[in-house]
Design a protein around this motif. Structure first.
Motif, mmCIF file in Angstrom:
data_model
loop_
_atom_site.group_PDB
_atom_site.id
_atom_site.type_symbol
_atom_site.label_atom_id
_atom_site.label_comp_id
_atom_site.label_asym_id
_atom_site.label_seq_id
_atom_site.Cartn_x
_atom_site.Cartn_y
_atom_site.Cartn_z
ATOM 1 N N TYR A 26 8.750 10.852 -8.982
ATOM 2 C CA TYR A 26 8.363 10.672 -7.573
ATOM 3 C C TYR A 26 8.385 9.190 -7.183
ATOM 4 C CZ TYR A 26 6.271 11.590 -3.097
ATOM 5 O OH TYR A 26 6.069 11.707 -1.745
ATOM 6 N N GLY B 138 0.825 -1.217 0.000
ATOM 7 C CA GLY B 138 0.000 0.000 0.000
ATOM 8 C C GLY B 138 0.851 1.257 0.000
ATOM 9 N N GLY C 110 10.676 6.272 -11.117
ATOM 10 C CA GLY C 110 9.591 7.135 -10.666
ATOM 11 C C GLY C 110 8.944 7.850 -11.839
ATOM 12 N N LEU C 111 9.006 7.231 -13.015
ATOM 13 C CA LEU C 111 8.427 7.862 -14.210
ATOM 14 C C LEU C 111 7.174 7.140 -14.695
ATOM 15 C CD1 LEU C 111 11.633 8.624 -16.315
ATOM 16 C CD2 LEU C 111 10.064 10.283 -15.308
#
Ligand code: ADP
Length: 406
Positions: A332, A318, A348-349
């Motif tokens: 991110y 989660g 993070g793309l």
């Protein structure tokens, strides 16, 4: 209050002296200039910004009212007091209408004169302070504006250099990667033809190259998106076929089972099939890598209020709710997250690219997640209008029959 500077104008030298005397006694630090005619006064006013001017109305040549008019033109903020003769009410009214601060009747009541002049000085000094503050504020504002402009220019330039670097680096990485893949395939074929078994590290090398391909392709796509060069070729397709094909590919490359939850009837959308497959592949790859190998991963599609709603659900770690709003941002990665199955692949793309692709199709993408229970990613797209158009049929060998539960 700073030392006030006053100009008194009168052709009557006796009154000039008397008023000057009275002022010097009753107003602290006052500096008094005198002029015996309006023209002499005008010369002084040009040079000095007085705190207040006192002038007799009746003077030979330019009289007090005409002088007042000139003062209003040259020094509109300087309060001017006019001295009128006894009972000259008409002149007093004209003086006030002409913009005089006050009028003083002869014989001059010194208390009234001093009180009125002190108020005039105070008003002038306050308005000067306000003006100084306004000018200072304007200067700060313009300095700030200048600074913001400069920083913005620097940031735009830094951003341009960064995008240029990303574009260059991703394309430069792509070329040797293609060569590497080709040579590996060639070597594999040569070994096979010679009857030599593939070395034990062969599969790990293949996986490492596949991971590098994912990274480089993500970088190239991110650069395309940032430069507005992500091209789409929309066509009509059945979501069930699309999902089945992507699920099969993921199962083949990861060994995990992807449960399909599809309706019996066709669900048609108009999308760039390759790009939409990329979205589902990314979501499935995330669901697989961020959950344990024995946990189910479910890909669903349904018709909901004129839209096709697809979702990818996992029972993984989660995502903490404070990070949920950011996961679709470029680069991110939720701090402290580690993959639970297989090696970590990603910069993070993935979700950033997914969001861009979905939004370019006029759709929406979002996630719901509970820490410790798992995540569900949704993609909502418009249904295709009912019409018989050309359909893209996925490659036969990649398609399995969708079933409501698998
Ligand atoms: P990455 O390349 O890091 O996987 P993504 O853009 O695909 O990048 O995802 C951004 C971040 O969101 C990931 O780094 C991970 O922390 C989190 N995330 C994405 N999908 C899941 C998921 N199914 N379960 C838990 N965390 C996820």
């Amino acid at each position: 209050m700073t030392a006030p500077h006053i100009l008194i104008v009168d052709d009557d030298t006796a009154l000039l002296e008397a008023l000057t005397e009275a002022l010097k006694i009753r107003v602290d630090d006052v500096q008094v200039d005198t002029a015996e005619s309006a023209s002499a006064a005008l010369a002084r006013i040009q040079e000095t910004d007085y705190d207040a001017i006192v002038s007799d109305i009746k003077m030979p040549g330019i009289d007090g009212l005409a002088l007042l008019e000139r003062i209003r033109a040259v020094r509109p903020a300087t309060p001017t007091l006019l001295i009128t003769g006894h009972g000259e009410h008409d002149l007093a009214i004209q003086a006030v209408r002409g913009g005089a601060y006050d009028y003083i009747q002869k014989p001059v009541d010194r208390d009234y004169f001093i009180a009125s002049l002190k108020r005039a000085i105070q008003v002038r000094q306050l308005s000067r302070q306000v003006e100084e503050q306004r000018v200072a504020l304007e200067r700060y504002a313009s300095e700030l504006e200048h600074m913001v402009e400069e920083r913005t220019r620097e940031l735009v330039e830094a951003n341009r250099v960064k995008e240029e670097f990303l574009s260059l680096a991703s394309h430069e990485l792509r070329n040797p990667l293609v060569t590497l893949t080709l040579h590996m395939q060639l070597t594999g074929m040569t070994l096979e033809r010679a009857g030599v078994p593939l070395p034990p590290h062969w599969e790990r090398m293949r996986q490492a190259i596949a991971r590098m391909e994912v990274l480089v392709n993500d970088l190239i796509d991110a650069v395309r998106i940032a430069s507005g060069k992500l091209a789409l070729s929309p066509e009509r397709c059945d979501v069930r076929m699309l999902c089945a094909q992507v699920a099969t590919e993921q199962e083949a490359s990861t060994g995990r089972v992807v449960t399909l939850n599809m309706p019996a009837e066709a669900l048609e959308i108009i999308v760039d099939v390759d790009r939409m497959s990329q979205v589902l592949t990314n979501l499935l790859a995330n669901a697989i890598q961020y959950s344990l190998a024995d946990r189910p991963v479910v890909l669903s599609a349904a018709r909901v209020a004129g839209e096709v709603l697809m979702s990818v659900a996992d029972q993984g770690a989660g995502i903490p709710h404070e990070h949920l709003p950011h996961i679709f941002e470029r680069f991110y990665q939720v701090p402290g997250t580690s993959v639970q199955t297989g090696p970590r692949v990603g910069l993070g793309l993935g979700l950033y690219i997914c969001r861009e692709i979905v939004e370019r199709h006029g759709g929406r993408i979002w996630a719901e997640s509970t820490v410790g229970q798992g995540s569900r990613f949704y993609v909502a797209l418009r249904m295709a209008p009912a019409a018989g158009g050309r359909r893209r049929s996925p490659k036969a060998q990649d398609v399995r029959e969708p079933s409501p539960h698998r």
